[in-house]
Design a protein around this motif. Structure first.
Motif, PDB file in Angstrom:
ATOM      1  N   GLN A 105       0.813  -1.268  -0.023  1.00  0.00           N
ATOM      2  CA  GLN A 105      -0.017   0.154  -0.097  1.00  0.00           C
ATOM      3  C   GLN A 105       0.875   1.165   0.108  1.00  0.00           C
ATOM      4  O   GLN A 105       2.029   1.143   0.273  1.00  0.00           O
ATOM      5  N   PRO A 106       0.507   2.376  -0.498  1.00  0.00           N
ATOM      6  CA  PRO A 106       1.020   3.584  -0.511  1.00  0.00           C
ATOM      7  C   PRO A 106       1.170   4.170   0.681  1.00  0.00           C
ATOM      8  O   PRO A 106       0.473   4.165   1.584  1.00  0.00           O
ATOM      9  N   TYR A 107       2.055   5.285   0.849  1.00  0.00           N
ATOM     10  CA  TYR A 107       2.476   5.922   2.047  1.00  0.00           C
ATOM     11  C   TYR A 107       2.488   7.238   1.529  1.00  0.00           C
ATOM     12  O   TYR A 107       3.453   7.761   0.819  1.00  0.00           O
ATOM     13  N   PRO A 108       1.461   8.473   1.988  1.00  0.00           N
ATOM     14  CA  PRO A 108       1.433   9.714   1.636  1.00  0.00           C
ATOM     15  C   PRO A 108       2.738  10.556   2.043  1.00  0.00           C
ATOM     16  O   PRO A 108       3.127  10.463   3.123  1.00  0.00           O
ATOM     17  N   ASP A 109       3.205  11.228   1.176  1.00  0.00           N
ATOM     18  CA  ASP A 109       4.305  12.189   1.524  1.00  0.00           C
ATOM     19  C   ASP A 109       3.880  13.166   2.541  1.00  0.00           C
ATOM     20  O   ASP A 109       4.749  13.366   3.315  1.00  0.00           O
ATOM     21  N   ARG A 110       2.631  13.472   2.656  1.00  0.00           N
ATOM     22  CA  ARG A 110       2.119  14.601   3.663  1.00  0.00           C
ATOM     23  C   ARG A 110       2.484  13.926   5.100  1.00  0.00           C
ATOM     24  O   ARG A 110       2.616  14.665   6.152  1.00  0.00           O
ATOM     25  N   LEU A 111       2.254  12.875   5.325  1.00  0.00           N
ATOM     26  CA  LEU A 111       2.574  11.937   6.355  1.00  0.00           C
ATOM     27  C   LEU A 111       3.983  11.979   6.806  1.00  0.00           C
ATOM     28  O   LEU A 111       4.426  12.183   8.051  1.00  0.00           O
ATOM     29  N   LEU A 112       4.782  11.457   5.680  1.00  0.00           N
ATOM     30  CA  LEU A 112       6.119  11.642   6.048  1.00  0.00           C
ATOM     31  C   LEU A 112       6.786  13.039   6.231  1.00  0.00           C
ATOM     32  O   LEU A 112       7.799  12.951   6.931  1.00  0.00           O
ATOM     33  N   ASP A 113       6.188  14.038   5.777  1.00  0.00           N
ATOM     34  CA  ASP A 113       6.570  15.483   6.040  1.00  0.00           C
ATOM     35  C   ASP A 113       6.394  15.640   7.671  1.00  0.00           C
ATOM     36  O   ASP A 113       7.173  16.476   8.185  1.00  0.00           O
ATOM     37  N   GLU A 114       5.557  15.074   8.232  1.00  0.00           N
ATOM     38  CA  GLU A 114       5.204  15.181   9.720  1.00  0.00           C
ATOM     39  C   GLU A 114       6.311  14.801  10.432  1.00  0.00           C
ATOM     40  O   GLU A 114       6.986  15.364  11.441  1.00  0.00           O
ATOM     41  N   LEU A 115       6.892  13.570   9.836  1.00  0.00           N
ATOM     42  CA  LEU A 115       8.072  12.991  10.452  1.00  0.00           C
ATOM     43  C   LEU A 115       9.266  14.010  10.431  1.00  0.00           C
ATOM     44  O   LEU A 115       9.930  14.380  11.282  1.00  0.00           O
ATOM     45  N   ALA A 116       9.504  14.271   9.019  1.00  0.00           N
ATOM     46  CA  ALA A 116      10.421  15.415   8.745  1.00  0.00           C
ATOM     47  C   ALA A 116      10.553  16.437   9.517  1.00  0.00           C
ATOM     48  O   ALA A 116      11.593  17.105   9.901  1.00  0.00           O
ATOM     49  N   ALA A 117       9.332  17.352   9.826  1.00  0.00           N
ATOM     50  CA  ALA A 117       9.315  18.594  10.467  1.00  0.00           C
ATOM     51  C   ALA A 117       9.533  18.155  11.920  1.00  0.00           C
ATOM     52  O   ALA A 117      10.121  19.140  12.607  1.00  0.00           O
ATOM     53  N   GLY A 118       9.327  16.977  12.208  1.00  0.00           N
ATOM     54  CA  GLY A 118       9.436  16.961  13.926  1.00  0.00           C
ATOM     55  C   GLY A 118      10.655  16.030  14.346  1.00  0.00           C
ATOM     56  O   GLY A 118      10.849  16.269  15.526  1.00  0.00           O
ATOM     57  N   GLU A 119      11.351  15.652  13.503  1.00  0.00           N
ATOM     58  CA  GLU A 119      12.535  14.718  14.063  1.00  0.00           C
ATOM     59  C   GLU A 119      13.825  15.157  13.169  1.00  0.00           C
ATOM     60  O   GLU A 119      14.590  14.242  12.692  1.00  0.00           O
TER      61      GLU A 119
END
Length: 332
Positions: A105-119
């Motif tokens: 299944q795909p993983y949306p970039d907008r959720l990966l961006d949450e990780l990048a912004a917080g970590e």
């Protein structure tokens, strides 16, 4: 977030004194990175969701086992990894074969961006910025047996020391190192040979133009224009539908046989999934007087041409943050 926290930083002496809301708040800080970790292990967004929930339940029930010898974050990763291994043992008796992963299944970039912004300083962020979240990597990982898969992800993606991985799995350091060698060999067997030429991360102007032309040719169902954008060895799949199409001629023939050529009433939105360019297609439905979701193509671009297309069904649109319908003018 910089969240290598210990329970005593909540102002208590041990886990027995932490109430459930405080414990949950601390655990939730790690939800996104744990979800990405489980997603790599399992290849399924939905299974990763369930496994993270199971991880938090296990963590609360076993909170007395956290002795503070490691960080709370590392303790959660241990629980999550074991939860993934339990699920794989229970539901998937064998790894993927033949280049296909039907549960992918795909993983949306907008959720990966949450990780990048917080970590920003975490190892997980560096890994996400590289190619370890792209679909071809996920597919290759799913071809590994579960324990070597866990070793590979913990060692090569998260950067855990071999002794910590050995402790998690109840193995010796030598056994972990041997499993890592086998896993790396398996990855080389299943990853594309030209992996260093991928266009993951930020798209360059050439890739953006290629995706634009692919989108326009698809909406026009211009098979010749589409064929010109494909590499000769292009691969095409559509999980969970079985079947892997390999080679430009075979892919084009499949499009012709499926009735795609001459199809009318298409429009599209360009987006990004798994740090790759993607195109979400919509089909005009006269009864609803709107464009409704059809399929989404996730593209891998190599050397200025499309080397892989993974197509997902319309049930993935809500998760990817895509509109459920488009008006008659085809705009969002």
């Amino acid at each position: 977030m910089g969240t290598d926290l210990r329970l005593e930083e909540l102002g208590v002496n041990g886990p027995g004194e932490v109430d459930e809301s405080a414990f949950t708040g601390l655990a939730q800080r790690h939800r996104r990175e744990l979800h990405v970790h489980c997603y790599r292990m399992l290849g399924s967004f939905e299974d990763a969701e369930d496994t993270v929930q199971e991880t938090f339940l296990r963590a609360w029930r076993r909170r007395e086992t956290f002795a503070g010898r490691s960080t709370f974050r590392a303790w959660l990763y241990r629980i999550a990894t074991n939860a993934c291994l339990d699920l794989l043992a229970r539901c998937r008796p064998a790894p993927a074969t033949g280049g296909e992963v039907l549960w992918l299944q795909p993983y949306p970039d907008r959720l990966l961006d949450e990780l990048a912004a917080g970590e920003a300083d975490e190892p997980e962020t560096v890994a996400v910025a590289r190619e370890t979240i792209e679909l071809a990597y996920l597919v290759a990982v799913q071809h590994l047996a579960p324990r070597p898969r866990a070793v590979l992800i913990l060692r090569d993606v998260l950067g855990w020391p071999a002794k910590d991985v050995a402790e998690l799995l109840g193995d010796s350091v030598n056994s972990v190192n041997s499993a890592l060698q086998r896993a790396r060999a398996g990855m080389r067997e299943h990853l594309p040979a030209e992996r260093q030429d991928w266009t993951g991360g930020e798209e360059d102007a050439g890739t953006r133009d290629l995706v634009r032309r692919y989108t326009e040719a698809s909406v026009a169902t211009d098979i010749d224009a589409l064929a010109a954008l494909l590499r000769e060895d292009v691969r095409c799949s559509m999980p969970p539908t079985p079947g892997l199409c390999t080679g430009r001629d075979a892919v084009v023939a499949d499009w012709v046989d499926s009735g795609f050529v001459g199809m009318k009433g298409l429009c599209a939105i360009r987006t990004r999934v798994n740090r790759q360019p993607a195109v979400a297609f919509y089909h005009w439905r006269e009864r609803e007087h709107a464009y409704l979701p059809l399929t989404i193509d996730v593209l891998r671009v190599t050397g200025g041409a499309i080397s892989e297309i993974v197509t997902f069904h319309d049930d993935q649109y809500p998760r990817l943050g895509l509109p459920e319908r488009l008006p008659a003018d085809g705009t969002e």
